[in-house]
Write an enzyme that holds these catalytic residues in place. Structure first.
Site, PDB file in Angstrom:
ATOM      1  N   LYS A  95       0.819  -1.217   0.000  1.00  0.00           N
ATOM      2  CA  LYS A  95       0.000   0.000   0.000  1.00  0.00           C
ATOM      3  C   LYS A  95       0.859   1.276   0.000  1.00  0.00           C
ATOM      4  CE  LYS A  95      -3.908  -2.221   2.322  1.00  0.00           C
ATOM      5  NZ  LYS A  95      -4.953  -2.075   3.374  1.00  0.00           N
ATOM      6  N   TYR A 149     -12.548  -1.964  -3.651  1.00  0.00           N
ATOM      7  CA  TYR A 149     -13.049  -2.077  -2.276  1.00  0.00           C
ATOM      8  C   TYR A 149     -14.575  -1.973  -2.196  1.00  0.00           C
ATOM      9  CZ  TYR A 149      -8.452  -2.095   0.006  1.00  0.00           C
ATOM     10  OH  TYR A 149      -7.203  -2.436   0.462  1.00  0.00           O
ATOM     11  N   ASN A 154      -1.889   0.261   6.672  1.00  0.00           N
ATOM     12  CA  ASN A 154      -1.385  -0.990   7.253  1.00  0.00           C
ATOM     13  C   ASN A 154      -0.515  -1.790   6.281  1.00  0.00           C
ATOM     14  OD1 ASN A 154      -3.417  -1.928   5.645  1.00  0.00           O
ATOM     15  ND2 ASN A 154      -4.505  -3.045   7.242  1.00  0.00           N
ATOM     16  N   HIS A 207      -2.249  -5.475   1.689  1.00  0.00           N
ATOM     17  CA  HIS A 207      -3.562  -6.123   1.568  1.00  0.00           C
ATOM     18  C   HIS A 207      -3.320  -7.539   1.085  1.00  0.00           C
ATOM     19  CE1 HIS A 207      -7.664  -6.997   0.188  1.00  0.00           C
ATOM     20  NE2 HIS A 207      -7.068  -7.526  -0.870  1.00  0.00           N
ATOM     21  N   GLU A 247      -9.776 -10.940  -7.346  1.00  0.00           N
ATOM     22  CA  GLU A 247      -8.851  -9.812  -7.182  1.00  0.00           C
ATOM     23  C   GLU A 247      -7.668  -9.925  -8.147  1.00  0.00           C
ATOM     24  OE1 GLU A 247      -9.897  -8.948  -2.472  1.00  0.00           O
ATOM     25  OE2 GLU A 247      -7.864  -9.532  -3.022  1.00  0.00           O
TER      26      GLU A 247
HETATM   27  P1  CMP Z   1      -7.495  -4.430   3.780  1.00  0.00           P
HETATM   28  O1  CMP Z   1      -7.072  -5.821   4.108  1.00  0.00           O
HETATM   29  O2  CMP Z   1      -6.903  -3.833   2.572  1.00  0.00           O
HETATM   30  O3  CMP Z   1      -9.098  -4.367   3.637  1.00  0.00           O
HETATM   31  C1  CMP Z   1      -9.859  -3.229   3.974  1.00  0.00           C
HETATM   32  C2  CMP Z   1      -9.037  -2.115   4.527  1.00  0.00           C
HETATM   33  O4  CMP Z   1      -9.739  -1.086   5.174  1.00  0.00           O
HETATM   34  C3  CMP Z   1      -8.136  -2.668   5.599  1.00  0.00           C
HETATM   35  O5  CMP Z   1      -7.146  -3.484   5.033  1.00  0.00           O
HETATM   36  C4  CMP Z   1      -7.640  -1.385   6.260  1.00  0.00           C
HETATM   37  O6  CMP Z   1      -6.529  -0.838   5.589  1.00  0.00           O
HETATM   38  C5  CMP Z   1      -8.821  -0.422   6.048  1.00  0.00           C
HETATM   39  N1  CMP Z   1      -9.472  -0.037   7.286  1.00  0.00           N
HETATM   40  C6  CMP Z   1      -9.517   1.224   7.758  1.00  0.00           C
HETATM   41  N2  CMP Z   1     -10.203   1.266   8.909  1.00  0.00           N
HETATM   42  C7  CMP Z   1     -10.614   0.007   9.186  1.00  0.00           C
HETATM   43  C8  CMP Z   1     -11.368  -0.584  10.238  1.00  0.00           C
HETATM   44  N3  CMP Z   1     -11.854   0.140  11.250  1.00  0.00           N
HETATM   45  N4  CMP Z   1     -11.591  -1.921  10.188  1.00  0.00           N
HETATM   46  C9  CMP Z   1     -11.112  -2.663   9.143  1.00  0.00           C
HETATM   47  N5  CMP Z   1     -10.390  -2.139   8.118  1.00  0.00           N
HETATM   48  C10 CMP Z   1     -10.142  -0.831   8.134  1.00  0.00           C
END
Ligand code: CMP
Length: 140
Positions: free
Chosen positions: A11, A51, A114, A117, A128
């Protein structure tokens, strides 16, 4: 265990900090092969589509804004049990809850930024991967 493929995204928080190589080294050290990879800048429409499953969540707009804030590296990882194995390697979504040694524990800034993904099921992995890659781009 079956050999699977999963979709991974490095990311914008990680590409910004020049962490692509270090994250890829973790995948390879833990037995996943990077069989396709490209760096790109997502458009807002592409990020919203990717998303779409989270469209009703309160964090959706922020998530899309973050995912288009810089380049991402999209990749296909292959290995035994790759979908679940990659989720173990990544660690919990929230880095505060991620196990020591996981990518998110080591590199993630917060629950949104984070670093990585990974697909959460074999079915989503297939969808995906098809979202980002044509068959001819995946060499196995
Ligand atoms: P990802 O695995 O890419 O899938 C959805 C993304 O939403 C997640 O990682 C996080 O980067 C983002 N995200 C932001 N806030 C939240 C939250 N409160 N709970 C879960 N995902 C979140």
């Amino acid at each position: 265990m079956p050999v699977e493929r999963t979709l991974s995204i490095i990311k914008p928080d990680a590409t910004r900090r020049n962490l692509t190589g270090r994250i890829n080294a973790v995948f390879e050290a833990k037995g996943l092969r990077i069989i396709a990879q490209k760096r790109l800048q997502l458009s807002r429409a592409q990020a919203e589509n990717f998303y779409a499953i989270h469209r009703e969540r309160p964090f959706f707009n922020d998530l899309v804004a973050f995912m288009i804030s810089g380049p991402v590296v999209v990749q296909v990882l292959e290995g035994e049990n790759a979908v679940a194995h990659n989720r173990d390697i990544m660690g919990a979504t929230d880095p505060k809850k991620a196990a020591p040694g996981t990518i998110r524990a080591e590199f993630a800034e917060n629950i949104e930024a984070n670093s990585v993904h990974g697909s959460d099921s074999a079915e989503n992995a297939a969808n995906e991967i098809a979202f980002f890659f044509a068959g001819i781009e995946i060499t196995g």
